[in-house]
Design an enzyme around this catalytic site. Sequence first.
Site, mmCIF file in Angstrom:
data_model
loop_
_atom_site.group_PDB
_atom_site.id
_atom_site.type_symbol
_atom_site.label_atom_id
_atom_site.label_comp_id
_atom_site.label_asym_id
_atom_site.label_seq_id
_atom_site.Cartn_x
_atom_site.Cartn_y
_atom_site.Cartn_z
ATOM 1 N N THR A 75 -5.745 12.731 5.430
ATOM 2 C CA THR A 75 -4.394 12.866 5.981
ATOM 3 C C THR A 75 -4.309 14.082 6.892
ATOM 4 O O THR A 75 -3.773 14.004 8.006
ATOM 5 C CB THR A 75 -3.354 12.970 4.852
ATOM 6 O OG1 THR A 75 -3.482 11.833 3.992
ATOM 7 C CG2 THR A 75 -1.944 12.986 5.425
ATOM 8 N N LYS A 105 5.532 2.018 -2.639
ATOM 9 C CA LYS A 105 5.520 3.404 -3.112
ATOM 10 C C LYS A 105 5.935 3.425 -4.566
ATOM 11 O O LYS A 105 6.641 2.531 -5.032
ATOM 12 C CB LYS A 105 6.479 4.275 -2.296
ATOM 13 C CG LYS A 105 6.100 5.742 -2.269
ATOM 14 C CD LYS A 105 4.941 5.995 -1.319
ATOM 15 C CE LYS A 105 4.645 7.481 -1.203
ATOM 16 N NZ LYS A 105 3.619 7.741 -0.170
ATOM 17 N N LYS A 154 4.190 2.497 8.759
ATOM 18 C CA LYS A 154 2.934 3.222 9.006
ATOM 19 C C LYS A 154 1.739 2.276 9.080
ATOM 20 O O LYS A 154 0.913 2.368 10.006
ATOM 21 C CB LYS A 154 2.730 4.263 7.903
ATOM 22 C CG LYS A 154 1.589 5.228 8.145
ATOM 23 C CD LYS A 154 1.461 6.216 6.982
ATOM 24 C CE LYS A 154 2.736 6.995 6.771
ATOM 25 N NZ LYS A 154 2.596 8.016 5.704
ATOM 26 N N ASN A 184 -3.223 19.684 0.306
ATOM 27 C CA ASN A 184 -4.352 18.999 0.937
ATOM 28 C C ASN A 184 -4.122 18.748 2.420
ATOM 29 O O ASN A 184 -5.020 18.925 3.249
ATOM 30 C CB ASN A 184 -4.611 17.662 0.233
ATOM 31 C CG ASN A 184 -5.324 17.844 -1.094
ATOM 32 O OD1 ASN A 184 -5.920 18.878 -1.343
ATOM 33 N ND2 ASN A 184 -5.243 16.834 -1.943
ATOM 34 N N SER A 243 -7.787 5.077 3.038
ATOM 35 C CA SER A 243 -7.556 4.235 1.863
ATOM 36 C C SER A 243 -7.926 2.786 2.161
ATOM 37 O O SER A 243 -8.495 2.089 1.308
ATOM 38 C CB SER A 243 -6.088 4.316 1.431
ATOM 39 O OG SER A 243 -5.828 5.505 0.741
ATOM 40 N N LYS A 264 0.863 -1.189 0.000
ATOM 41 C CA LYS A 264 0.000 0.000 0.000
ATOM 42 C C LYS A 264 0.892 1.229 0.000
ATOM 43 O O LYS A 264 1.801 1.340 0.815
ATOM 44 C CB LYS A 264 -0.901 0.018 1.251
ATOM 45 C CG LYS A 264 -1.990 1.076 1.166
ATOM 46 C CD LYS A 264 -3.089 0.621 0.247
ATOM 47 C CE LYS A 264 -4.070 1.742 -0.097
ATOM 48 N NZ LYS A 264 -3.534 2.686 -1.093
#
Length: 422
Positions: A195, A111, A99, A226, A354, A75
Site C-alpha cells: 500500500t 469490508k 478501488k 505500514n 492481494s 475484497k
Amino acid sequence: MTLSYSNETNGAWRTYLEQIDRVAPYLSHLSNYIDTLKRPKRALIVDVPIVMDDGTIQHFEGYRVQHNLSRGPGKGGIRFHPDVELNEVMALSAWMTIKTAVVNLPFGGAKGGVRVDPRKLSTRELERLTRRYTSEISSIIGPQKDIPAPDVGTNANIMAWMMDTYSTTEGHTITGVVTGKPVNLGGSLGRVKATGRGVYITGRHVAQKIGLDIPGARVAVQGFGNVGSEAALLFVEANAKVTHVQDHSGSIANAEGIDVVALIDYLKTHDGVAGFTGATAIDNEQFWEADIDILIPAALEGQITVERAEKLKARLVLEGANGPTYPDADDMLNKRGITIVPDVICNAGGVTVSYFEWVQDMASYFWSEEEINERLDKLLTKAMDDVWQSAAQHDCTLRTAAYILACERILIARSERGIFPG
C-alpha cells in the site's frame, strides 16, 4: 432487514454518497443503475462473545459488508478498532468497490470489522476474538465469495487465524480465503509494503505530470504505520525530505529532514512518534500549516476538513488513507489548485498485491518480490494514466475521473448481468 443509513453531515457513508452524486452526470444511460452503488448488497452484523483470560465473558460487535459483487467476489480488509460501526464499514466497502474497478481487478468491494481496542487484549484473547468472528461470518466469505485482508488493527497473524478457522470448518486447507497472510501460509512477498509502495508509485507518476521534482521535495506524513512509513521511506530514497510527521501521539517536525529509518526503529519500542529526539514537537494544527510540497494523509478517514484545506500549502496530496478528505475540503483544495491523487487509486497497491496473492494461491505458484513489485508498478502506472486521461477528457478532477472509470465498469457489468428474476 432495513439498514439505518446515518445522515450525519460528515459521516464516511455520507461522504461516499456525495462522491457518487457528483459522478452521476457523467454516466449517461448507465445512471439508470446508479442506485446500485448507493446501497450495499449485503450487511451482516454479528455478536462476538469470547471468554477473557480472567474467565469473564465479554461481547463485541462485528460486521461484514459486501457492497457490490457485480465484477467478482468481494475484497476488503478487516478492521479491529474501538470506533468501528456500520456506516463506516459500509463506506469502506463501497470505496473498495470503486478501488478494485479503478485498477480493473476482477473483484467487488467488501469490508469488515469488530468494535474493539486490540491493544487491550492479550494474544490469546485476540486469537479467540478472531476465530469467533471468523466463524460468525464464515457463511458469506470464501475464495470465490469474499476475501478478507488486514486493515487497521489487524495483521498477518490475524489472517492466519482466520484462514485456519475457515479451513477447519471446511475440512481442508483453503489458503485463498484471505490475503495478507504470512508467506509460509500462502502469503505473497511484498504484500506488507504494497500500500505504501502504491502511494509512492502513483505520487511519483503524478508529480512528474504536474512538474513537481521529487528530489528536494518536502513531504509531510500523517499516520506512520505500514502505509505512511513505507511511502516516507521510498520518497526519501528518491531524495525527497520528510519534514513533518503526525500520528495519534502528536506531531513532529525537522526542516532539514527527519531520519525516517531512525523513526521506524523508534516506533518498534514506542507507541507513537512523540518524544522522538530527531525532530521537534509541534502543535497538531501546525502540522496542517506546514511549508511542504507533498502531503500524505495515511491515517483514518475524515482528516482534511475545509478549515485545514484553506491553510494547506502542499502542491500534491496523496491519499494513503481511505476517505481522508471531506467533499467540501476536496472542493477547497481543487479551487486552490492543489492536485489530489484520490484514495481509490493512490492506496490501491495493497488490494493489487492481494489480488496477486489470491492468484498465486489459486495456482499454487509463487512469484519473487521483484516480480511482484514490477507487476505492481506496471499495473498502477497504467491505471493512473487511465485516470489522468479521463480527467482530461471530461475536464474534471482526478477523483471524479477515477469514479467515472470505476462506475462505468461496475454499472456495465450490472447492466450486462441483468436483474434476476427480471
